[in-house]
Scaffold this motif. Structure first.
Motif, short mmCIF file in Angstrom:
data_model
loop_
_atom_site.label_atom_id
_atom_site.label_comp_id
_atom_site.label_asym_id
_atom_site.label_seq_id
_atom_site.Cartn_x
_atom_site.Cartn_y
_atom_site.Cartn_z
N TRP A 262 -19.69 -18.57 -9.07
CA TRP A 262 -21.10 -18.18 -8.92
C TRP A 262 -21.91 -18.58 -10.15
N VAL A 263 -21.34 -18.34 -11.36
CA VAL A 263 -22.04 -18.69 -12.59
C VAL A 263 -22.26 -20.21 -12.65
N ALA A 264 -21.20 -20.98 -12.33
CA ALA A 264 -21.31 -22.45 -12.39
C ALA A 264 -22.36 -22.94 -11.39
N ARG A 265 -22.38 -22.30 -10.20
CA ARG A 265 -23.37 -22.70 -9.16
C ARG A 265 -24.79 -22.42 -9.66
N ARG A 266 -24.98 -21.27 -10.29
CA ARG A 266 -26.32 -20.92 -10.80
C ARG A 266 -26.76 -21.89 -11.88
N GLU A 267 -25.83 -22.29 -12.74
CA GLU A 267 -26.18 -23.27 -13.78
C GLU A 267 -26.68 -24.56 -13.14
N ARG A 268 -25.92 -25.04 -12.14
CA ARG A 268 -26.31 -26.29 -11.45
C ARG A 268 -27.66 -26.15 -10.78
N GLU A 269 -27.86 -25.01 -10.11
CA GLU A 269 -29.13 -24.79 -9.38
C GLU A 269 -30.32 -24.75 -10.34
N LEU A 270 -30.14 -24.10 -11.49
CA LEU A 270 -31.23 -24.03 -12.47
C LEU A 270 -31.59 -25.42 -12.97
N ALA A 271 -30.54 -26.22 -13.27
CA ALA A 271 -30.78 -27.59 -13.76
C ALA A 271 -31.51 -28.40 -12.69
N GLU A 272 -31.06 -28.28 -11.42
CA GLU A 272 -31.69 -29.04 -10.33
C GLU A 272 -33.14 -28.60 -10.13
N GLU A 273 -33.36 -27.29 -10.25
CA GLU A 273 -34.70 -26.74 -10.05
C GLU A 273 -35.67 -27.31 -11.09
N VAL A 274 -35.23 -27.35 -12.35
CA VAL A 274 -36.10 -27.87 -13.41
C VAL A 274 -36.33 -29.36 -13.22
N LEU A 275 -35.28 -30.11 -12.88
CA LEU A 275 -35.45 -31.55 -12.68
C LEU A 275 -36.37 -31.82 -11.49
N ALA A 276 -36.26 -31.01 -10.44
CA ALA A 276 -37.13 -31.19 -9.27
C ALA A 276 -38.57 -30.87 -9.64
N GLY A 277 -38.77 -29.93 -10.59
CA GLY A 277 -40.12 -29.55 -10.98
C GLY A 277 -40.72 -30.46 -12.03
#
Ligand SMILES: [Zn+2]
Length: 383
Positions: A262-277
């Motif tokens: 779950w922690v690793a997934r959240r890290e990936r999602e945060l990174a993707e969210e910032v790159l998408a923004g």
């Protein structure tokens, strides 16, 4: 247990005229490794990254750890080293400040020694983030247990028992009676999951903590359906097991990997969210953009990699951070070298009530979600 409170306490320590030693030491599990522990610590401290003795060309050089601080670390290691097998231990020492903190961390992190005017906290933040406290709900149709896990400590905090119909209700009947009994079982099951969900909802109101559900497939699904939105948001994942055979230790063994994923997934999602923004205006990617955003107090969440350091400079007059030596672009004062701009940005973001996430295998040197748009002074650099 170790947590954000420890990080905040350390953030209060500052030795402007001398250096605080921050040593992260991974303690191996095997006895042979334990025997070499002191030598490993000495080696790390001998290669401490800091500023003392810096030259014009390389301001991130080996710095000398105070003998008293080194001896204090080695003394504690000799007495307690083997108690920490399989963990990383963090030492923060500065005799001048009267500071000597030893924090056994709940996970393994790479070894590192840093000398700076403040305790070096980026690895601590990674440990808090990767090993959060969490709750586990174990449920079947009649019983439920809620456990809280903090580091290696597991505690049952609530139990719930809802008895189904007596076994005589099953006594050889078919047709209507059997149908009624079946419906009653289903209703009791729903009622039971709602009661358990209510316990979890009350717990969820006490603060965000990830939730793991364990049990048979249908119990997990039943409890998930009954969870109110607030508790459901905290759901991190599930594991399948026979609820009756689960000890507290076994619960932690099974839930730990669920939390890790779950922690690793959240890290990936945060990174993707910032790159998408990033094409928009509420994200910054790369060092120049993030330095500008930090300087303006615009960072809502700073994303930093978990390793690597970027040496740089700080202006003691106006607080500006910069990657190149020279006069402060803001006020013209000569800037002071610092061993790691990422650490400086982390500290500044926390000072401004922003959040910090440490990201493994980050696809950028540093990135941020912003509160308001900021234009970088210089042309954007590579990630
Ligand atoms: Zn300045």
């Amino acid at each position: 247990m170790f947590g954000y409170a420890d990080v905040e306490k350390l953030r209060g320590a500052c030795a402007p005229r001398s250096a605080v030693l921050s040593l992260y030491l991974a303690v191996p599990l095997d006895p042979a490794g334990i025997r070499g522990l002191a030598a490993g610590a000495v080696e790390l401290m001998a290669c401490a990254v800091g500023l003392a003795g810096g030259t014009e060309d390389d301001h991130r050089v080996r710095a000398r750890v105070e003998a008293a601080d080194r001896e204090a670390v080695l003394g504690v290691l000799a007495a307690h080293g083997r108690d920490w097998a399989g963990h990383t231990v963090a030492f923060f020492a500065c005799r001048e400040l009267g500071l000597f903190e030893v924090l056994p961390l709940p996970c393994l992190l790479p070894g590192r020694a840093v000398l700076a005017s403040r305790p070096y906290i980026r690895p601590l933040l990674a440990a808090v983030q990767r090993c959060p406290d969490y709750r586990v709900a174990i449920a079947d149709r009649e019983h439920a247990r809620v456990l809280s896990v903090s580091g290696s400590r597991v505690q049952t905090t609530a139990t719930q028992v809802d008895r189904g119909p007596r076994s005589s209700g099953f006594g050889g009947w078919y047709g209507l009676q059997a149908h009624r009994t079946q419906r009653r079982i289903i209703e009791l099951g729903r009622h039971h999951y709602r009661d358990t969900a209510a316990i979890l909802e009350r717990a969820a109101a006490g603060g965000h903590m990830p939730l793991v559900i364990g049990g048979h497939h249908d119990s997990i699904a039943g409890l998930l359906r009954a969870l109110p939105a607030a508790a459901r948001e905290q759901f991190a994942g599930s594991f399948h097991a026979d609820p009756h055979s689960l000890t507290e230790a076994r619960v932690r063994e099974l839930a730990g990997p669920v939390i890790g994923r779950w922690v690793a997934r959240r890290e990936r999602e945060l990174a993707e969210e910032v790159l998408a923004g990033a094409p928009g205006r509420l994200a910054a990617v790369g060092l120049p953009a993030c330095l500008a955003a930090v300087g303006r107090g615009a960072v809502d969440r700073l994303l930093v990699p978990d390793d690597g350091m970027i040496p740089g400079f700080v202006c003691d007059c106006c607080g500006a951070l910069d990657a190149s030596r020279g006069e402060c672009p803001g006020c013209g004062t000569a800037m002071r070298p610092v061993p790691d701009l990422l650490e400086e940005m982390v500290q500044r973001t926390l000072d401004d009530d922003g959040r910090v996430s440490v990201v493994r295998d980050a696809p950028f040197s540093v990135a941020a979600k912003l509160r308001f748009p900021v234009t970088a002074r210089r042309a954007p650099a590579s990630r």
